[in-house]
Design a protein around this motif. Structure first.
Motif, PDB file in Angstrom:
ATOM      1  N   SER A 196       0.819  -1.214   0.000  1.00 17.41           N
ATOM      2  CA  SER A 196       0.000   0.000   0.000  1.00 17.41           C
ATOM      3  C   SER A 196       0.852   1.263   0.000  1.00 17.41           C
ATOM      4  CB  SER A 196      -0.934   0.003   1.219  1.00 17.41           C
ATOM      5  OG  SER A 196      -0.208   0.149   2.428  1.00 17.41           O
ATOM      6  N   VAL A 197       2.110   1.143   0.415  1.00 11.92           N
ATOM      7  CA  VAL A 197       3.027   2.294   0.398  1.00 11.92           C
ATOM      8  C   VAL A 197       3.636   2.478  -0.980  1.00 11.92           C
ATOM      9  CG1 VAL A 197       5.151   3.247   1.402  1.00 11.92           C
ATOM     10  CG2 VAL A 197       3.542   1.977   2.847  1.00 11.92           C
ATOM     11  N   GLY A 198       3.962   1.373  -1.655  1.00  9.97           N
ATOM     12  CA  GLY A 198       4.585   1.443  -2.973  1.00  9.97           C
ATOM     13  C   GLY A 198       5.040   0.067  -3.416  1.00  9.97           C
ATOM     14  N   PRO A 199       5.536  -0.073  -4.646  1.00  9.08           N
ATOM     15  CA  PRO A 199       5.947  -1.380  -5.164  1.00  9.08           C
ATOM     16  C   PRO A 199       7.060  -1.992  -4.321  1.00  9.08           C
ATOM     17  CG  PRO A 199       5.799   0.250  -6.928  1.00  9.08           C
ATOM     18  CD  PRO A 199       5.681   1.009  -5.650  1.00  9.08           C
ATOM     19  N   LEU A 200       6.952  -3.298  -4.068  1.00 12.90           N
ATOM     20  CA  LEU A 200       7.960  -4.032  -3.311  1.00 12.90           C
ATOM     21  C   LEU A 200       8.880  -4.784  -4.257  1.00 12.90           C
ATOM     22  CD1 LEU A 200       5.895  -5.615  -0.385  1.00 12.90           C
ATOM     23  CD2 LEU A 200       7.753  -3.962  -0.135  1.00 12.90           C
ATOM     24  N   TRP A 201      10.167  -4.638  -4.044  1.00 11.32           N
ATOM     25  CA  TRP A 201      11.130  -5.444  -4.788  1.00 11.32           C
ATOM     26  C   TRP A 201      11.253  -6.827  -4.143  1.00 11.32           C
ATOM     27  CZ3 TRP A 201      15.996  -7.783  -4.115  1.00 11.32           C
ATOM     28  CH2 TRP A 201      16.680  -8.094  -5.303  1.00 11.32           C
ATOM     29  N   GLU A 202      11.126  -6.837  -2.790  1.00 14.62           N
ATOM     30  CA  GLU A 202      11.281  -8.092  -2.076  1.00 14.62           C
ATOM     31  C   GLU A 202      10.619  -7.977  -0.704  1.00 14.62           C
ATOM     32  OE1 GLU A 202      15.101 -10.787  -1.864  1.00 14.62           O
ATOM     33  OE2 GLU A 202      15.230  -9.298  -0.263  1.00 14.62           O
ATOM     34  N   PHE A 203      10.072  -9.090  -0.224  1.00 13.73           N
ATOM     35  CA  PHE A 203       9.562  -9.177   1.143  1.00 13.73           C
ATOM     36  C   PHE A 203      10.001 -10.523   1.698  1.00 13.73           C
ATOM     37  CE2 PHE A 203       6.691 -10.038   4.591  1.00 13.73           C
ATOM     38  CZ  PHE A 203       6.477  -8.791   5.178  1.00 13.73           C
ATOM     39  N   ARG A 204      10.634 -10.510   2.888  1.00 18.36           N
ATOM     40  CA  ARG A 204      11.150 -11.749   3.489  1.00 18.36           C
ATOM     41  C   ARG A 204      10.609 -11.883   4.908  1.00 18.36           C
ATOM     42  NH1 ARG A 204      16.510 -11.263   4.373  1.00 18.36           N
ATOM     43  NH2 ARG A 204      16.631  -9.069   3.814  1.00 18.36           N
ATOM     44  N   LEU A 205       9.881 -12.967   5.144  1.00 19.05           N
ATOM     45  CA  LEU A 205       9.328 -13.255   6.465  1.00 19.05           C
ATOM     46  C   LEU A 205      10.133 -14.398   7.079  1.00 19.05           C
ATOM     47  CD1 LEU A 205       7.066 -12.767   8.570  1.00 19.05           C
ATOM     48  CD2 LEU A 205       5.709 -14.494   7.353  1.00 19.05           C
ATOM     49  N   MET A 206      10.716 -14.155   8.259  1.00 22.14           N
ATOM     50  CA  MET A 206      11.535 -15.171   8.915  1.00 22.14           C
ATOM     51  C   MET A 206      10.623 -16.234   9.536  1.00 22.14           C
ATOM     52  SD  MET A 206      14.459 -13.939   8.221  1.00 22.14           S
ATOM     53  CE  MET A 206      13.853 -12.938   6.841  1.00 22.14           C
ATOM     54  N   MET A 207      10.932 -17.517   9.296  1.00 23.85           N
ATOM     55  CA  MET A 207      10.078 -18.628   9.704  1.00 23.85           C
ATOM     56  C   MET A 207      10.854 -19.612  10.581  1.00 23.85           C
ATOM     57  SD  MET A 207       7.297 -17.792   8.098  1.00 23.85           S
ATOM     58  CE  MET A 207       6.330 -19.283   8.352  1.00 23.85           C
ATOM     59  N   ASN A 208      10.133 -20.319  11.477  1.00 22.16           N
ATOM     60  CA  ASN A 208      10.761 -21.405  12.226  1.00 22.16           C
ATOM     61  C   ASN A 208      10.204 -22.737  11.747  1.00 22.16           C
ATOM     62  OD1 ASN A 208       8.256 -21.782  13.495  1.00 22.16           O
ATOM     63  ND2 ASN A 208       8.804 -20.473  15.224  1.00 22.16           N
ATOM     64  N   PHE A 209      10.718 -23.839  12.309  1.00 25.66           N
ATOM     65  CA  PHE A 209      10.366 -25.162  11.802  1.00 25.66           C
ATOM     66  C   PHE A 209       8.913 -25.528  12.071  1.00 25.66           C
ATOM     67  CE2 PHE A 209      15.021 -25.603  12.308  1.00 25.66           C
ATOM     68  CZ  PHE A 209      15.327 -25.939  10.999  1.00 25.66           C
TER      69      PHE A 209
END
Length: 352
Positions: A75-88
């Protein structure tokens, strides 16, 4: 019981994520403890973003996923990348990174979304990412060559830009400073190179982030003001910082006494490191940071060092070269080189 229940995945939230992925066609890739969108996305046009375009998102509820986060940051602007840190377990680890195409959009995201409430009692923290791109490899074999190490690292990891070997009196063995094209590439390399060196060469090496000095703090709510030029105080009896005898930051400023003349007691020389630090503290700028690199030993026995001194309030570090005599301990040599570098920096500031 609360700890156990916190590890149980919310089936409704997982179903909502699956539905969103199916309806939007968004592709997510699971890589080494994180789930990634883009980097770049399929519809991206233009060059990869430069420094200052990434934000760090913290305090994400554990059952919140990309179906809520990506549209919010888009909603702010185009994203080049988004990374969500995950656990097992399949839960997120409470933090993520979003990268835009410009520092201006990253700043807009911090202003708009820092403190944003995703659910009652859960407010996001959004601030500028440090984007570290340099790692330090330690405990390398004495026979390590730069080109050989560069080739190996490029086989094991992506985005290697340069390798600089560190040897000499201030180093224990051989270490290397490795610069990557992005924080993501450096972070991935930091995860894999230790195990890869152990399996491939039977070597146990050390890997850590190389600190990146910063001249001013990040503040997502109130951007820091531009620093005012740092001017050293004028002393009525000090036109330039005093010299010292061992390090070649300049000869000692006290002339030798003539034969037969009475020896006049002199005030002890001023420690240039303390003088520079005190000057910075007077102006409320914090402490200067020193980055020394051993270069070589000259035929006269002097040790030559390149330096970068980061003076708070200045946009760029001050650089140069100093030489010192060998000392009894590595710490003593380092202190001597720092004093020589500080003296040169003070000389530059006093001429400014």
């Amino acid at each position: 019981m609360e700890e156990l229940s916190s590890q149980v995945l919310n089936p409704d939230r997982l179903k909502a994520l699956e539905t969103w992925l199916h309806e939007t066609g968004v592709k997510l890739t699971q890589v080494n403890g994180q789930r990634k969108y883009g980097g770049p996305p399929d519809d991206w046009r233009g060059a990869p973003p430069g420094p200052g375009c990434e934000v760090f998102i913290n305090q994400i509820p554990r059952d919140v996923f990309e179906d809520q986060l990506i549209p919010l940051f888009l909603s702010v602007g185009p994203l080049w990348e988004f990374r969500l840190m995950m656990n097992f377990s399949g839960q997120n680890r409470g933090f993520a990174y979003a990268k835009y195409d410009s520092p201006a959009l990253a700043a807009a995201a911090m202003r708009a979304l820092n403190g944003y409430s995703l659910k009652p009692g859960a407010r996001l923290s959004v601030r500028r990412s440090t984007e570290k791109r340099q790692i330090c490899l330690g405990a390398l074999p004495a026979s390590t060559g730069r080109e050989q190490l560069l080739q190996v690292l490029r086989e094991l990891s992506e985005g290697v830009e340069s390798v600089t070997l560190k040897t000499g009196p201030l180093e224990e063995g051989v270490s290397a400073l490795v610069v990557y094209a992005s924080h993501h590439a450096a972070s991935m390399a930091k995860k894999v190179v230790v195990e890869a060196f152990k399996k491939r060469f039977g070597l146990v090496i050390a890997v850590k982030w190389q600190p990146t000095p910063r001249s001013q703090p990040d503040d997502p709510v109130r951007p820091p003001k531009a620093p005012t030029p740092l001017k050293p105080p004028r002393h009525p009896h000090l036109s330039q910082p005093p010299g010292f005898s061992r390090a070649v930051g300049g000869p000692c400023s006290v002339a030798p006494a003539a034969p037969g003349s009475r020896q006049v007691s002199q005030a002890p020389p001023v420690d240039a490191v303390k003088l520079l630090q005190g000057m910075c503290e007077v102006y409320g700028r914090g402490k200067p940071l020193y980055d020394l690199q051993y270069l070589h030993t000259g035929p006269d026995g002097f040790l030559y060092f390149g330096y970068r001194v980061y003076v708070p309030g200045l946009a760029r570090p001050l650089t140069g070269m100093v030489q010192t005599l060998p000392g009894p301990r590595p710490e003593a040599i380092k202190d001597e080189a720092c004093r020589a570098a500080a003296k040169q920096v003070l000389s530059v500031l006093y001429r400014a």
